[in-house]
Design a protein around this motif. Structure first.
Motif, mmCIF file in Angstrom:
data_model
loop_
_atom_site.group_PDB
_atom_site.id
_atom_site.type_symbol
_atom_site.label_atom_id
_atom_site.label_comp_id
_atom_site.label_asym_id
_atom_site.label_seq_id
_atom_site.Cartn_x
_atom_site.Cartn_y
_atom_site.Cartn_z
ATOM 1 N N VAL A 145 0.908 -1.215 0.029
ATOM 2 C CA VAL A 145 0.025 0.039 0.027
ATOM 3 C C VAL A 145 0.708 1.279 -0.164
ATOM 4 C CG1 VAL A 145 -1.962 -0.967 1.261
ATOM 5 C CG2 VAL A 145 -0.232 0.050 2.413
ATOM 6 N N PRO A 146 0.411 2.359 -0.380
ATOM 7 C CA PRO A 146 1.128 3.460 -0.509
ATOM 8 C C PRO A 146 0.947 4.025 1.086
ATOM 9 C CG PRO A 146 -1.078 3.913 -1.477
ATOM 10 C CD PRO A 146 -0.931 2.467 -1.270
ATOM 11 N N VAL A 147 2.011 4.859 1.444
ATOM 12 C CA VAL A 147 2.084 5.511 2.791
ATOM 13 C C VAL A 147 2.434 7.166 2.430
ATOM 14 C CG1 VAL A 147 3.438 5.219 4.971
ATOM 15 C CG2 VAL A 147 2.841 3.371 3.640
ATOM 16 N N LEU A 148 1.906 7.707 3.481
ATOM 17 C CA LEU A 148 1.996 9.113 3.840
ATOM 18 C C LEU A 148 2.364 9.226 5.167
ATOM 19 C CD1 LEU A 148 -0.421 10.711 1.350
ATOM 20 C CD2 LEU A 148 1.892 10.404 0.696
ATOM 21 N N LEU A 149 3.495 10.309 5.223
ATOM 22 C CA LEU A 149 3.770 10.532 6.858
ATOM 23 C C LEU A 149 4.026 12.152 7.108
ATOM 24 C CD1 LEU A 149 6.667 7.882 7.609
ATOM 25 C CD2 LEU A 149 4.286 7.628 8.363
ATOM 26 N N VAL A 150 3.553 12.388 8.009
ATOM 27 C CA VAL A 150 3.613 13.812 8.454
ATOM 28 C C VAL A 150 4.249 13.614 9.899
ATOM 29 C CG1 VAL A 150 2.802 16.043 9.220
ATOM 30 C CG2 VAL A 150 1.694 14.781 7.226
ATOM 31 N N ASP A 151 5.343 14.665 10.252
ATOM 32 C CA ASP A 151 6.039 14.664 11.385
ATOM 33 C C ASP A 151 6.466 15.839 12.031
ATOM 34 O OD1 ASP A 151 8.244 13.606 13.199
ATOM 35 O OD2 ASP A 151 9.640 14.343 11.786
ATOM 36 N N VAL A 152 6.603 15.973 13.224
ATOM 37 C CA VAL A 152 6.896 17.178 14.248
ATOM 38 C C VAL A 152 7.828 16.517 15.129
ATOM 39 C CG1 VAL A 152 4.850 17.149 15.646
ATOM 40 C CG2 VAL A 152 6.239 19.254 15.067
ATOM 41 N N TRP A 172 -0.670 7.381 7.294
ATOM 42 C CA TRP A 172 -1.711 7.167 6.742
ATOM 43 C C TRP A 172 -1.489 6.158 5.507
ATOM 44 C CZ3 TRP A 172 -3.110 7.578 1.378
ATOM 45 C CH2 TRP A 172 -4.687 7.305 1.025
ATOM 46 N N THR A 173 -2.234 5.304 5.398
ATOM 47 C CA THR A 173 -2.056 4.077 4.211
ATOM 48 C C THR A 173 -3.131 4.024 3.234
ATOM 49 O OG1 THR A 173 -3.008 2.144 4.913
ATOM 50 C CG2 THR A 173 -0.576 2.742 5.694
ATOM 51 N N GLY A 174 -2.850 3.658 1.884
ATOM 52 C CA GLY A 174 -4.106 3.352 1.053
ATOM 53 C C GLY A 174 -4.763 2.123 1.592
ATOM 54 N N SER A 175 -6.049 1.729 0.895
ATOM 55 C CA SER A 175 -6.807 0.719 1.288
ATOM 56 C C SER A 175 -6.012 -0.741 1.419
ATOM 57 C CB SER A 175 -7.874 0.735 0.692
ATOM 58 O OG SER A 175 -8.902 -0.328 0.830
ATOM 59 N N VAL A 176 -6.209 -1.407 2.251
ATOM 60 C CA VAL A 176 -5.206 -2.572 2.551
ATOM 61 C C VAL A 176 -6.317 -3.695 2.349
ATOM 62 C CG1 VAL A 176 -4.094 -4.048 4.199
ATOM 63 C CG2 VAL A 176 -4.062 -1.335 4.359
ATOM 64 N N SER A 177 -5.958 -4.457 1.446
ATOM 65 C CA SER A 177 -6.754 -5.768 1.084
ATOM 66 C C SER A 177 -6.030 -6.958 1.364
ATOM 67 C CB SER A 177 -7.173 -5.813 -0.317
ATOM 68 O OG SER A 177 -7.870 -4.720 -0.589
ATOM 69 N N VAL A 186 -11.205 -6.568 3.260
ATOM 70 C CA VAL A 186 -10.803 -5.211 3.086
ATOM 71 C C VAL A 186 -10.592 -4.330 4.298
ATOM 72 C CG1 VAL A 186 -10.962 -3.155 1.836
ATOM 73 C CG2 VAL A 186 -11.300 -5.375 0.555
ATOM 74 N N ALA A 187 -9.424 -4.195 4.757
ATOM 75 C CA ALA A 187 -9.456 -3.692 5.858
ATOM 76 C C ALA A 187 -9.652 -2.249 6.149
ATOM 77 C CB ALA A 187 -8.067 -4.148 6.705
ATOM 78 N N GLY A 188 -9.671 -1.290 5.016
ATOM 79 C CA GLY A 188 -9.980 0.105 4.983
ATOM 80 C C GLY A 188 -8.277 0.788 5.047
ATOM 81 N N HIS A 189 -8.299 1.816 5.374
ATOM 82 C CA HIS A 189 -7.089 2.737 5.346
ATOM 83 C C HIS A 189 -6.545 2.983 6.590
ATOM 84 C CE1 HIS A 189 -7.993 4.568 1.437
ATOM 85 N NE2 HIS A 189 -9.265 4.912 1.825
ATOM 86 N N MET A 190 -5.418 2.375 6.734
ATOM 87 C CA MET A 190 -4.702 2.372 8.125
ATOM 88 C C MET A 190 -4.188 3.575 8.702
ATOM 89 S SD MET A 190 -1.951 -0.326 9.682
ATOM 90 C CE MET A 190 -0.231 0.578 9.272
ATOM 91 N N LEU A 191 -4.662 3.990 9.778
ATOM 92 C CA LEU A 191 -3.996 5.362 10.472
ATOM 93 C C LEU A 191 -2.932 4.931 11.505
ATOM 94 C CD1 LEU A 191 -7.537 7.229 10.857
ATOM 95 C CD2 LEU A 191 -5.812 7.257 9.001
#
Length: 205
Positions: A145-152, A172-177, A186-191
């Protein structure tokens, strides 16, 4: 997460040049799938888990030249992360405990503002996650799945080579199957929320 993930950098507390660095991070992680479904039946899927441990090796390059950039610094880094956790998954009207393994590889960048030894940082990254799940005696296929990260966070320069980094990530990830022998889920988007501490070492120019 990821994924997430990170670096510390070189650092005298005064002028310093650019440098390659390596770092390692460890800390707790909280993952959840806010929604999902079973395609065969339409039954809802929702998952949450307790805190787990994430390990993250990192390497990259640190830019800091006060004559040209003032107090600002920049990094570009490649970060990996791995954890193994127990996760409680609710599928329809029945619950079950799943074992979820996750690995992430993220290209990440930060912007810092040097104030002596202290350096607040803000980061963004994108990459891929590799997730597998095991339910009772069934193992799933690998979900990519694609992954996006934000960090402070905050970087603290101990001396010209060693530094500490304290960070909080949101991933945040894309939808996980997941494909099990008995059917697809289908587990949905992982946070993912992560709080990590890391030790970095500057390799020099």
């Amino acid at each position: 997460m990821i994924l997430t993930q990170e670096s510390a950098a070189q650092g005298s507390r005064g002028d310093q040049g650019n440098s390659w660095f390596v770092a390692g991070f460890v800390g707790p992680q909280w993952n959840r799938f806010s929604s999902g479904f079973v395609p065969a039946s339409g039954a809802p899927v929702r998952s949450e888990d307790d805190a787990t441990t994430i390990l993250s090796p990192t390497g990259g390059y640190y830019w800091y030249d006060p004559r040209k950039m003032g107090h600002f610094s920049f990094t570009l880094e490649l970060t990996g992360a791995y954890n193994v956790q127990r996760i409680s998954t609710q599928i329809g009207d029945r619950g079950r405990a799943d074992a979820l393994s996750g690995g992430f590889t993220v290209l990440f960048g930060t912007v810092g503002y040097r104030m002596g030894a202290w350096e607040p940082i803000l980061g963004f990254g994108a990459g891929a996650g590799f997730l597998t799940s095991e339910s009772r005696t069934e193992a799933s296929s690998v979900a990519i799945v694609p992954v996006l990260l934000v960090d402070v966070g905050m970087r603290y320069h101990i001396d010209a080579r060693w530094s500490l980094r304290f960070e909080s990530f949101f991933g945040w990830t894309g939808s996980v199957s997941y494909s099990y022998p008995s059917g697809e889920v289908v587990a949905g988007h992982m946070l993912s929320n992560n709080v990590v501490v890391g030790l970095g070492y500057a390799l020099g120019p």
